[in-house]
Structures are given as structure tokens and as C-alpha cells.
Write an enzyme that holds these catalytic residues in place. Structure first.
Site, PDB file in Angstrom:
ATOM      1  N   GLN A  13     -33.939 -17.460  30.065  1.00  0.00           N
ATOM      2  CA  GLN A  13     -33.102 -17.221  29.397  1.00  0.00           C
ATOM      3  C   GLN A  13     -31.610 -17.272  29.650  1.00  0.00           C
ATOM      4  O   GLN A  13     -30.860 -17.001  29.129  1.00  0.00           O
ATOM      5  CB  GLN A  13     -33.287 -18.124  28.037  1.00  0.00           C
ATOM      6  CG  GLN A  13     -32.459 -19.798  27.560  1.00  0.00           C
ATOM      7  CD  GLN A  13     -32.606 -19.447  26.136  1.00  0.00           C
ATOM      8  OE1 GLN A  13     -34.163 -18.675  25.443  1.00  0.00           O
ATOM      9  NE2 GLN A  13     -32.461 -19.863  24.989  1.00  0.00           N
ATOM     10  N   GLY A  14     -30.720 -18.526  31.285  1.00  0.00           N
ATOM     11  CA  GLY A  14     -29.228 -18.203  31.366  1.00  0.00           C
ATOM     12  C   GLY A  14     -28.549 -18.960  30.429  1.00  0.00           C
ATOM     13  O   GLY A  14     -28.397 -19.831  30.798  1.00  0.00           O
ATOM     14  N   SER A  26     -26.131 -17.527  26.980  1.00  0.00           N
ATOM     15  CA  SER A  26     -24.989 -16.809  26.898  1.00  0.00           C
ATOM     16  C   SER A  26     -24.600 -15.738  27.813  1.00  0.00           C
ATOM     17  O   SER A  26     -24.878 -15.650  28.707  1.00  0.00           O
ATOM     18  CB  SER A  26     -25.430 -15.803  25.421  1.00  0.00           C
ATOM     19  OG  SER A  26     -26.126 -15.854  24.142  1.00  0.00           O
ATOM     20  N   SER A  83     -33.108 -12.284  27.997  1.00  0.00           N
ATOM     21  CA  SER A  83     -34.800 -11.139  28.664  1.00  0.00           C
ATOM     22  C   SER A  83     -35.401 -11.621  29.036  1.00  0.00           C
ATOM     23  O   SER A  83     -35.224 -12.483  29.651  1.00  0.00           O
ATOM     24  CB  SER A  83     -35.104 -11.727  26.518  1.00  0.00           C
ATOM     25  OG  SER A  83     -34.262 -11.208  25.228  1.00  0.00           O
ATOM     26  N   GLU A 133     -36.920 -22.872  20.335  1.00  0.00           N
ATOM     27  CA  GLU A 133     -37.201 -21.476  20.756  1.00  0.00           C
ATOM     28  C   GLU A 133     -37.344 -21.079  18.475  1.00  0.00           C
ATOM     29  O   GLU A 133     -38.127 -21.083  18.345  1.00  0.00           O
ATOM     30  CB  GLU A 133     -35.869 -21.162  20.562  1.00  0.00           C
ATOM     31  CG  GLU A 133     -35.552 -19.634  20.707  1.00  0.00           C
ATOM     32  CD  GLU A 133     -34.063 -18.984  20.580  1.00  0.00           C
ATOM     33  OE1 GLU A 133     -34.266 -17.692  21.263  1.00  0.00           O
ATOM     34  OE2 GLU A 133     -33.528 -19.728  21.330  1.00  0.00           O
ATOM     35  N   GLU A 190     -23.788 -16.313  11.597  1.00  0.00           N
ATOM     36  CA  GLU A 190     -23.276 -17.000  11.674  1.00  0.00           C
ATOM     37  C   GLU A 190     -22.613 -18.222  11.610  1.00  0.00           C
ATOM     38  O   GLU A 190     -22.889 -19.370  10.891  1.00  0.00           O
ATOM     39  CB  GLU A 190     -21.278 -16.077  11.605  1.00  0.00           C
ATOM     40  CG  GLU A 190     -21.349 -15.394  10.467  1.00  0.00           C
ATOM     41  CD  GLU A 190     -21.979 -13.654  11.684  1.00  0.00           C
ATOM     42  OE1 GLU A 190     -21.840 -12.855  10.891  1.00  0.00           O
ATOM     43  OE2 GLU A 190     -22.272 -14.094  12.908  1.00  0.00           O
TER      44      GLU A 190
END
Length: 383
Positions: free
Chosen positions: A125-126, A128, A160, A243, A363
């Protein structure tokens, strides 16, 4: 919310329990490092696939069992209780596949779903980036059209399993002249090209679970856009909701197991009569049960509305906080073994530090819960 299983659901649970009891995975390799462990998990997923258990929540036309939402929850709980490894292609099974089912073209589904299920092709998963972690819409990776291809340049981080992946669910900016949420597009990027460089990031646990991606003019065909140009934000939200909803059941079972292990150690050492330890363990028990029930409530809402809701953020937030409290208490109860490198308890203690960052920081999750669950107004910045 009714937690009583129907005869069909009970039969599903019993069938799965029986299969897991009769088909234990091979012992976890003690040599060969992360590569050997990945191969072990891939072999396990292939066994699940051959028996029809890799993704029972997928529709039958895509190779699943067409399991109901409740049966899917039972599946994650039973797999957790059996303490078998996670499937090697967990991101493909839980995120990539369901996203393609919702947004993909018939050709994309035909090409990608079967190799995801069999673990023939691994997905990452690209999302961030160094300056855009939880704030996905702030990403800077650019995609420029060149004929029937798009040329991608930028950097991703915390990716990951990228070192083992064939495909990446990549979100890139295709229009910088519109609002930041509207200028994004969701691509399927082939990782096996020289323009994509993977650099593992070694964690405090000694693992390289995450990676940086350096993308220098990688090429993606137009046919690998999911959901249309400029619609990447909506497609990405589908991925993110799956997710947090899909992992909720697996996470809460793992948390329950760790707590039971700590309670057993505390009982062996006569610590349950100590009111400080007893109170702390009781609080963790209540938290575990609350997370379990919240996960089931999320399932009920998915059945009602057709897709996971923002409540999954609440489950992930509470799990992160509770797992950190649990592993810290375990260090007090277990003793020196929890502070000795190479032990299972030291691993749990160190790995838990990342829980409040990964999968959406606490947050950001609090903001989602405040605005989308509780309906509170957005906080306006002071002048």
C-alpha cells in the site's frame, strides 16, 4: 446487535475449527530471518487457498465462499484463536481485493483477484509519504500523463511488505490546480521495474517490516487506474475503511490472547491477590471486551449500510492504546524476561510502541471519531 449464531453460522465455525485442528501450519522457521518467515506465511496462505479458506468473505465468483459478515467475523476470530500465522498477502486479501471489487473494471478484476487469493502476487500500500503520513491528501508524489501511460515520481514510506510485493496500491497527485482532495488518482503500480527502488527500514524489534519507496519516472498504463482520474480520494477511503474494519477482529483476538497469557503468569506468581495488579488486569479485561463488542457493532453497521463506517477508527484507536498498556503491565508482571532481547515478551513490548502511529495515528483517529461518529464541529484555527 444479536451475538447469537444461527445454525448455519455455527456450522461454519465448526467446519473451520475442524479444518484448523487437522491442518496446523509447519513450525515457524528459526533460521533464515525474515525471508524464511515470509516464505512460511506464503506457504500457509496457499494451503488456505487450496482448501477454500484464504478469503471466505470474498464472493464466490472471485474465489471466496460468499461468507456473510458474521461468518467473516467468525473466521477472523477462529484464525486468531488457533494462533496460526497471518496470510502473507494480508494487504491484498483485506484491502486490494475488496477495493478492486468496489471500484475496479472487469478487466482489472479478472487480472488481479485470483493471484491475490493464491499469494502468487503480493500487494503493498503506497499511501504515506515523508511529509504526508496521516494527512493523505497532502501527498506530493506526482503523476503526469504521457500518451496512454502515466509517469510517476515521488517517495513513499512505511510501506509494509514492499520488499516482497509485485503490486502497489499507489495514490498520486494528478492535478495540482484543484483542492488537494480532488487532485488525486489511485493507481496499480508494478513494483518490478527499475524506476521503483525499495529500501527496508529496520525497526527497534530488528525487523524490516516497513520500507521506503523511491519512484523515479515509473510508468503505469492508463488501464491500471482504479476508479477514474481524480477520484483517488474516494477509492483510497474504501481501502482505509476496509483496513480498519477487517483487522478489527483479528486485533482484538490477539489482544485477548496476550491478556490471558499475562493473567496466567500473574496467577502462577501469586500476583492476582495484589489489588494493584488485580485492578489493572480487570481494567484491561473490560477494555478487551469493549473492543470486541465495538468490532461486532461495526459489523452490524456494515451489514446495515453496505460498507464499513468510521467506527473502525474507534476500534483501532482503543486497541492501540490498550495494547500499549497491556505490554507495559506485562513487563512488570513477567519481569526481566520482558526486558531481555530476543524473547517474545520483549518483542511485544517494543512492537507495541508503533501501534499509535501505524494505520492512522491516534490523533487523526480521534478527529475522525469526533467529527464522523459524534458529529462534533471541526476545530477552527485561531487567527
Amino acid at each position: 446487535m444479536d451475538l447469537t449464531f444461527s445454525p448455519q453460522e455455527s456450522a461454519f465455525r465448526d467446519e473451520l475449527r475442524g479444518w484448523l485442528a487437522d491442518n496446523q501450519p509447519d513450525p515457524k522457521p528459526v533460521e533464515g530471518g525474515e525471508d524464511a518467515e515470509f516464505t512460511w506465511r506464503r506457504d500457509w496462505q496457499r494451503r488456505l487457498y487450496e482448501a477454500g479458506w484464504a478469503a471466505p468473505h470474498w464472493p464466490t465468483e472471485y474465489g471466496g465462499r460468499g461468507a456473510s459478515m458474521t461468518e467473516s467475523a467468525i473466521y477472523f476470530e477462529e484464525v486468531g484463536r488457533a494462533r496460526v500465522p497471518y496470510a502473507a498477502n494480508v494487504l491484498g486479501l483485506l484491502l486490494g481485493g475488496p477495493t478492486l471489487m468496489a471500484w475496479g473494471t472487469p478487466e482489472q478484476k479478472e487480472r488481479h483477484l485470483a493471484p491475490i487469493l493464491s499469494a502468487e502476487e503480493i500487494w503493498c500500500q503506497g499511501f504515506s509519504e515523508p511529509d504526508a503520513g496521516s494527512d493523505l491528501a497532502a501527498l506530493k508524489t506526482r503523476a503526469v500523463q504521457d500518451g496512454d501511460e502515466w509517469v510517476i515520481s515521488g517517495q513513499k514510506v512505511w510501506t509494509s511488505g514492499a520488499q516482497y510485493s509485485k503490486w502497489c496500491m499507489l495514490v498520486a497527485r494528478t492535478d495540482s490546480e484543484v483542492a488537494k482532495h480532488k487532485g488525486l488518482t489511485y493507481f496499480l503500480m508494478d513494483m518490478e521495474q527499475e524506476a521503483v527502488q525499495v529500501r527496508p527500514l529496520r525497526q527497534i524489534t530488528g525487523e524490516s517490516e516497513f520500507n521506503e519507496l523511491f519512484i523515479e519516472e515509473a510508468r503505469i498504463p492508463e488501464s491500471n487506474i482504479v476508479g477514474g482520474v481524480g477520484n483517488g480520494w474516494k477509492v483510497a477511503l474504501t481501502t482505509l475503511m476496509n483496513e480498519r474494519a477487517g483487522l478489527g477482529f483479528a486485533l482484538q483476538i490477539r489482544l485477548r490472547q496476550l491478556l490471558d497469557d499475562v493473567i496466567a503468569i500473574a496467577a502462577d506468581r501469586g500476583l492476582l491477590s495484589d489489588p494493584l495488579y488485580a485492578d489493572s488486569l480487570a481494567e484491561l479485561h473490560i477494555r478487551c471486551e469493549s473492543i470486541r463488542l465495538l468490532a461486532w457493532k461495526g459489523l452490524t453497521d456494515t451489514e446495515r449500510y453496505g460498507q464499513p463506517g468510521p467506527e473502525g477508527s474507534l476500534v483501532k484507536w482503543l486497541w492501540s492504546d490498550t495494547n500499549q498498556r497491556l505490554t507495559q503491565l506485562a513487563a512488570d508482571i513477567v519481569g526481566a524476561d520482558a526486558l531481555t532481547i530476543g524473547t517474545s515478551w520483549s518483542y511485544e513490548l517494543m512492537r507495541a510502541r508503533g501501534n499509535t502511529i501505524e494505520g492512522g495515528t491516534t490523533e487523526v483517529l480521534k478527529n475522525i471519531v469526533a467529527e464522523r461518529v459524534l458529529g462534533l464541529p471541526r476545530l477552527k484555527a485561531s487567527a
